[in-house]
Design a protein around this motif. Sequence first.
Motif, PDB file in Angstrom:
ATOM      1  N   TYR A 254       3.971   1.023   8.487  1.00 34.67           N
ATOM      2  CA  TYR A 254       4.643   1.585   7.312  1.00 34.67           C
ATOM      3  C   TYR A 254       4.021   2.947   7.040  1.00 34.67           C
ATOM      4  N   LEU A 255       4.841   4.014   7.018  1.00 32.35           N
ATOM      5  CA  LEU A 255       4.328   5.358   6.865  1.00 32.35           C
ATOM      6  C   LEU A 255       3.752   5.613   5.472  1.00 32.35           C
ATOM      7  N   GLY A 256       4.371   5.055   4.430  1.00 33.37           N
ATOM      8  CA  GLY A 256       3.941   5.297   3.062  1.00 33.37           C
ATOM      9  C   GLY A 256       5.088   5.823   2.224  1.00 33.37           C
ATOM     10  N   ARG A 257       4.820   6.058   0.927  1.00 36.90           N
ATOM     11  CA  ARG A 257       5.895   6.494   0.025  1.00 36.90           C
ATOM     12  C   ARG A 257       6.356   7.910   0.331  1.00 36.90           C
ATOM     13  N   LYS A 258       5.420   8.787   0.625  1.00 37.81           N
ATOM     14  CA  LYS A 258       5.772  10.168   0.989  1.00 37.81           C
ATOM     15  C   LYS A 258       4.584  10.794   1.696  1.00 37.81           C
ATOM     16  N   GLY A 259       4.866  11.761   2.550  1.00 42.05           N
ATOM     17  CA  GLY A 259       3.770  12.425   3.223  1.00 42.05           C
ATOM     18  C   GLY A 259       4.179  13.081   4.524  1.00 42.05           C
ATOM     19  N   VAL A 260       3.160  13.434   5.307  1.00 36.25           N
ATOM     20  CA  VAL A 260       3.366  14.112   6.592  1.00 36.25           C
ATOM     21  C   VAL A 260       2.595  13.364   7.661  1.00 36.25           C
ATOM     22  N   PHE A 261       3.272  13.025   8.733  1.00 31.54           N
ATOM     23  CA  PHE A 261       2.625  12.401   9.892  1.00 31.54           C
ATOM     24  C   PHE A 261       2.602  13.433  11.012  1.00 31.54           C
ATOM     25  N   THR A 262       1.414  13.764  11.498  1.00 34.50           N
ATOM     26  CA  THR A 262       1.289  14.720  12.593  1.00 34.50           C
ATOM     27  C   THR A 262       0.685  14.019  13.792  1.00 34.50           C
ATOM     28  N   GLY A 263       1.423  13.968  14.881  1.00 35.63           N
ATOM     29  CA  GLY A 263       0.943  13.309  16.081  1.00 35.63           C
ATOM     30  C   GLY A 263      -0.046  14.163  16.857  1.00 35.63           C
ATOM     31  N   SER A 264      -0.677  13.561  17.846  1.00 39.28           N
ATOM     32  CA  SER A 264      -1.654  14.286  18.661  1.00 39.28           C
ATOM     33  C   SER A 264      -1.014  15.443  19.416  1.00 39.28           C
ATOM     34  N   SER A 265       0.303  15.370  19.624  1.00 37.91           N
ATOM     35  CA  SER A 265       1.025  16.436  20.332  1.00 37.91           C
ATOM     36  C   SER A 265       1.313  17.631  19.432  1.00 37.91           C
TER      37      SER A 265
ATOM     38  N   ASP B 226       0.837  -1.201   0.000  1.00 34.03           N
ATOM     39  CA  ASP B 226       0.000   0.000   0.000  1.00 34.03           C
ATOM     40  C   ASP B 226       0.870   1.247   0.000  1.00 34.03           C
ATOM     41  N   ALA B 227       0.830   2.023  -1.082  1.00 35.65           N
ATOM     42  CA  ALA B 227       1.678   3.213  -1.203  1.00 35.65           C
ATOM     43  C   ALA B 227       1.333   4.275  -0.166  1.00 35.65           C
ATOM     44  N   ASP B 228       0.094   4.215   0.362  1.00 38.68           N
ATOM     45  CA  ASP B 228      -0.328   5.214   1.348  1.00 38.68           C
ATOM     46  C   ASP B 228       0.004   4.806   2.779  1.00 38.68           C
ATOM     47  N   GLY B 229       0.655   3.673   2.949  1.00 38.21           N
ATOM     48  CA  GLY B 229       1.015   3.226   4.286  1.00 38.21           C
ATOM     49  C   GLY B 229       0.000   2.258   4.852  1.00 38.21           C
ATOM     50  N   CYS B 230       0.443   1.427   5.785  1.00 34.95           N
ATOM     51  CA  CYS B 230      -0.445   0.443   6.406  1.00 34.95           C
ATOM     52  C   CYS B 230       0.244  -0.164   7.620  1.00 34.95           C
ATOM     53  N   GLU B 231      -0.523  -0.893   8.409  1.00 34.17           N
ATOM     54  CA  GLU B 231       0.053  -1.605   9.555  1.00 34.17           C
ATOM     55  C   GLU B 231       0.670  -2.908   9.055  1.00 34.17           C
ATOM     56  N   LEU B 232       1.951  -3.111   9.351  1.00 34.32           N
ATOM     57  CA  LEU B 232       2.640  -4.326   8.913  1.00 34.32           C
ATOM     58  C   LEU B 232       2.515  -5.437   9.940  1.00 34.32           C
ATOM     59  N   ALA B 233       2.501  -5.055  11.204  1.00 33.50           N
ATOM     60  CA  ALA B 233       2.351  -5.981  12.321  1.00 33.50           C
ATOM     61  C   ALA B 233       1.940  -5.144  13.529  1.00 33.50           C
ATOM     62  N   GLU B 234       1.606  -5.796  14.616  1.00 36.02           N
ATOM     63  CA  GLU B 234       1.189  -5.041  15.796  1.00 36.02           C
ATOM     64  C   GLU B 234       2.325  -4.122  16.254  1.00 36.02           C
ATOM     65  N   ASN B 235       2.003  -2.819  16.388  1.00 34.93           N
ATOM     66  CA  ASN B 235       2.963  -1.787  16.813  1.00 34.93           C
ATOM     67  C   ASN B 235       3.990  -1.427  15.730  1.00 34.93           C
ATOM     68  N   ILE B 236       3.852  -1.956  14.511  1.00 36.60           N
ATOM     69  CA  ILE B 236       4.788  -1.633  13.425  1.00 36.60           C
ATOM     70  C   ILE B 236       3.994  -1.117  12.234  1.00 36.60           C
TER      71      ILE B 236
END
Length: 493
Positions: free
Chosen positions: A95-106, A83-93
């Motif tokens: 994959y963010l994706g090919r490119k983008g921005v991750f913004t945490g709750s903080s 999945d180019a948009d990112g996905c869960e690979l395993a519990e707690n792991i």
Amino acid sequence: MAQKPLRLLACGDVEGKFDVLFNRVRTIQKKSGNFDLLLCVGNFFGSAQDAEWEEYKAGNKKAPIQTYVLGANNEETANYFQDADGCELAENITYLGRKGVFTGSSGLQIVYLSGTESLEEPVPAYSFSPKDVSSLRTMLCSASQFKGVDILLTSPWPKYVGSFGNSSGEVDTKNCGSALISSLAVSLKPRYHFAALEKSYYERLPYRNHVVLQESAQHATRFIALANVGNPEKKKYLYAFSIVPMKLMAVAELVKQPPDVTENPYRDSGKQAAGGKQISAPQEESACQFFFDLSEKQGRKRPSTGRDTKPPHAKQPRKPPQPPGPCWFCLASPEVEKHLVVNIGTHCYLALAKGGLSDDHVLILPIGHYQSVVELSAEVVEEVEKYKATLQRFFKSRGKRCVLFERNYRSHHLQLQVIPVPLSCCATDDIKDAFITQAQEQQIELLEIPEHSDIKQIAQPGAAYFYVELDTGEKLFHRIKKNFPLQFGRGSL
């Protein structure tokens, strides 16, 4: 109430050594407390199918911390990232994706770019293109209030990241790395930038994101390249740090400049690389150079030499300036006391100190006439460092540690004083305390500067100063403004 910093871990190439990594994380958390996130750059999977990963994928094993990873850097591992948009690979792991921005709750903002650089069409699934970099830039920089991002994650190093900074070791940053990532770093101005793939650890000196005296101050960037997990050379592959999201920080606190800050290694390369063009190496000679001044809030500008107007020609080695009169330390001078000379190199020589503090008190001196370390050419600096390293090894074999200091005040020729002190006599901390105590007694401001800082980044040519280097790498510095006791330092040992 002050915002509590987030505690993060960054990791280099895992290459399928999941147990090694996560066991190490568990040990760190048991000793230092829990961390909020683990960010993995480089090759997360190995090139071969691994039964170890199947244990995590099936849920029989679990990562001890929320882990975010970048995508494939080669065809062999591309099948793990469907999945180019990112996905869960395993519990707690994840994959963010090919490119983008991750913004945490903080409010922490992490920009990620997976894969290696490619200028070909169509772009392979494990690569990024100039269009990918351009879209990231447009997505973030178009906002009128954009000031930068907290963290940038890439697998390849940015090209030229070593320029104007400390040595990158065995990695030649002029010939390896991605020019597109360099241009992205220029635009995004990350506070932290992590990369891998070179199987080497490199923490570059922080660099500026503004032009001194021409632009308002901005935060500095710290680039950290991490080695591969479980490498036999025990190079650092895991990096712990604390960070408050920039959105929650006061401007004055955010833009504070570290004392070892350097020029931006990419200079004006961003516009050239934006369209996929090959960028040229940053040229320190053809641009204004700025130096950080410990006694002032801003750097001082070094005027241009005007050499840009001259036709190009082969660069000649810089000749040392000639002394105004007889010099006691120029090796070619009839005034030099040659019976004290111990060893002669290409650019430097070693001599016994006249009236030394001990029988094996020696001086490292340039053969040509230089007044201070700040004025030395690159080839002389290189040989000075070799002399220092050799002396440290020699005296250590004799049960002694080295203390080195320089007084660039009322002296005409550089003299690096090397004083061996018996290990049984006192610890390095005792020597450091002795210098600081003597400074306090004489109302001298002796500042500690970062271990990997270069004296040339702190003092300008012609500036008077006193400088101490201990065998631990710790450094002390005083900028001499008026009078200074000529015997200072000798009484500390």
